[in-house]
Motif scaffolding. Structure first.
Motif, PDB file in Angstrom:
ATOM      1  N   ASP A  99       0.833  -1.203   0.000  1.00 16.02           N
ATOM      2  CA  ASP A  99       0.000   0.000   0.000  1.00 16.02           C
ATOM      3  C   ASP A  99       0.869   1.255   0.000  1.00 16.02           C
ATOM      4  O   ASP A  99       0.562   2.223  -0.693  1.00 16.02           O
ATOM      5  N   GLN A 100       1.957   1.241   0.771  1.00 15.56           N
ATOM      6  CA  GLN A 100       2.871   2.383   0.800  1.00 15.56           C
ATOM      7  C   GLN A 100       3.484   2.603  -0.580  1.00 15.56           C
ATOM      8  O   GLN A 100       3.637   3.740  -1.019  1.00 15.56           O
ATOM      9  N   PRO A 149       3.185  12.310 -12.652  1.00 11.94           N
ATOM     10  CA  PRO A 149       3.331  13.668 -13.228  1.00 11.94           C
ATOM     11  C   PRO A 149       2.213  14.623 -12.838  1.00 11.94           C
ATOM     12  O   PRO A 149       2.403  15.828 -12.806  1.00 11.94           O
ATOM     13  N   LEU A 150       1.042  14.096 -12.520  1.00  8.98           N
ATOM     14  CA  LEU A 150      -0.078  14.946 -12.124  1.00  8.98           C
ATOM     15  C   LEU A 150       0.251  15.762 -10.880  1.00  8.98           C
ATOM     16  O   LEU A 150      -0.193  16.895 -10.727  1.00  8.98           O
ATOM     17  N   HIS A 151       1.067  15.216  -9.980  1.00  6.76           N
ATOM     18  CA  HIS A 151       1.374  15.868  -8.718  1.00  6.76           C
ATOM     19  C   HIS A 151       2.731  16.567  -8.724  1.00  6.76           C
ATOM     20  O   HIS A 151       3.218  16.971  -7.678  1.00  6.76           O
ATOM     21  N   GLN A 152       3.329  16.729  -9.890  1.00  6.75           N
ATOM     22  CA  GLN A 152       4.631  17.374  -9.994  1.00  6.75           C
ATOM     23  C   GLN A 152       4.468  18.748 -10.643  1.00  6.75           C
ATOM     24  O   GLN A 152       5.068  19.051 -11.654  1.00  6.75           O
ATOM     25  N   VAL A 153       3.633  19.591 -10.063  1.00  9.72           N
ATOM     26  CA  VAL A 153       3.332  20.914 -10.617  1.00  9.72           C
ATOM     27  C   VAL A 153       4.411  21.899 -10.164  1.00  9.72           C
ATOM     28  O   VAL A 153       4.728  21.987  -8.978  1.00  9.72           O
ATOM     29  N   GLU A 154       4.964  22.633 -11.117  1.00  9.91           N
ATOM     30  CA  GLU A 154       5.936  23.680 -10.787  1.00  9.91           C
ATOM     31  C   GLU A 154       5.186  24.853 -10.160  1.00  9.91           C
ATOM     32  O   GLU A 154       4.163  25.291 -10.671  1.00  9.91           O
ATOM     33  N   TYR A 173       1.568   7.056  -6.643  1.00 12.17           N
ATOM     34  CA  TYR A 173       0.523   8.046  -6.902  1.00 12.17           C
ATOM     35  C   TYR A 173       1.060   9.465  -6.696  1.00 12.17           C
ATOM     36  O   TYR A 173       0.846  10.344  -7.527  1.00 12.17           O
ATOM     37  N   LEU A 174       1.792   9.670  -5.597  1.00  8.03           N
ATOM     38  CA  LEU A 174       2.299  11.012  -5.307  1.00  8.03           C
ATOM     39  C   LEU A 174       3.426  11.413  -6.239  1.00  8.03           C
ATOM     40  O   LEU A 174       3.659  12.604  -6.463  1.00  8.03           O
ATOM     41  N   ASN A 175       4.150  10.458  -6.807  1.00  9.96           N
ATOM     42  CA  ASN A 175       5.243  10.761  -7.725  1.00  9.96           C
ATOM     43  C   ASN A 175       4.796  10.810  -9.176  1.00  9.96           C
ATOM     44  O   ASN A 175       5.613  11.006 -10.068  1.00  9.96           O
TER      45      ASN A 175
END
Length: 58
Positions: free
Chosen positions: A9-10, A20-25, A16-18
């Motif tokens: 699960d980890q 591209p959706l969550h890599q906003v400049e 999920y956190l890595n």
């Protein structure tokens, strides 16, 4: 601090956190703009309060 999730699960959470959706400049945080905005709002509300008080008292 150790994770309380199961390892699989980890791993899914980290994927999920890595993604591209969550890599906003983002732009750097500017403290002075925040302070200027706060001072402007407080000053504006103070002037509005004085204007309304003058209308009520007069």
């Amino acid at each position: 601090m150790a994770s309380r999730l199961y390892p699989e699960d980890q791993k899914r959470v980290e994927e999920y956190l890595n993604s591209p959706l969550h890599q906003v400049e983002r732009k750097p945080f500017r403290v002075w703009w925040l302070l200027l905005a706060i001072v402007a709002v407080i000053t504006g509300l103070g002037l509005l309060a004085r204007f309304l008080a003058a209308l009520v008292i007069a």
